[in-house]
Design an enzyme around this catalytic site. Structure first.
Site, short mmCIF file in Angstrom:
data_model
loop_
_atom_site.label_atom_id
_atom_site.label_comp_id
_atom_site.label_asym_id
_atom_site.label_seq_id
_atom_site.Cartn_x
_atom_site.Cartn_y
_atom_site.Cartn_z
N THR A 139 0.82 -1.21 0.00
CA THR A 139 0.00 0.00 0.00
C THR A 139 0.86 1.26 0.00
O THR A 139 0.56 2.22 -0.72
CB THR A 139 -0.95 -0.01 1.21
N CYS A 140 1.92 1.27 0.78
CA CYS A 140 2.80 2.44 0.84
C CYS A 140 3.49 2.68 -0.50
O CYS A 140 3.72 3.83 -0.90
CB CYS A 140 3.84 2.27 1.95
#
Length: 154
Positions: A45-46
């Site tokens: 996600t990052c």
């Protein structure tokens, strides 16, 4: 728990970026700043969020918006993340969580019924005078740059 509000003066921070350079809020006086907090370098996600900012970096710069990422990872981790994904912005290595605590983005989280301490994915938009104009909680990872531009009015 985030205790800051839109309209508050942004807490003055100091940190070290991925290149070992000192970086502070004062360096951005007179500029628009998106200070984005993320949990971990190179996590799925990052990475999506960072790459969205990278892919829209020229647009952000054209709108006069500077980007700084902040996570609890160290300089070495940030440097690898930067190189792997050609990230064009600064990232503060905040392993002691000084900036993270100043902005109130560290606290209890829950996943699959388990409670743990962690970082709340949050972006603070700071105007040229150092005032928080928008707090984006749970940013849209694939459309974060667009959220930032829209919140800055353009």
């Amino acid at each position: 728990m985030i205790t800051l509000n839109e309209g508050d003066k942004a807490p003055a921070f100091k940190g070290i970026d991925q290149d070992g350079n000192k970086i502070s809020l004062a360096d951005y006086k007179g500029k628009k700043l998106a200070l984005y907090f993320y949990p971990e370098d190179d996590s799925p996600t990052c990475t999506i969020q960072a790459c969205n900012l990278r892919d829209n970096y020229l647009l952000l710069k054209q709108k006069g918006i500077e980007i700084i990422g902040v996570s609890p990872d160290d300089e070495k981790s940030h440097k690898k993340f930067e190189a792997k994904f050609q990230l064009p912005f600064k990232m503060i290595a905040d392993s002691k969580r000084k900036v993270i605590e100043q902005y109130g983005v560290w606290g209890e989280k829950q996943m699959f019924g388990n409670h743990y301490m962690g970082l709340y994915r949050t972006t603070f938009l700071i105007d040229e005078k150092g005032k928080i104009i928008k707090i984006i909680k749970k940013p849209k990872n694939k459309g974060h740059a667009e959220e930032i531009v829209k919140a800055f009015g353009g």
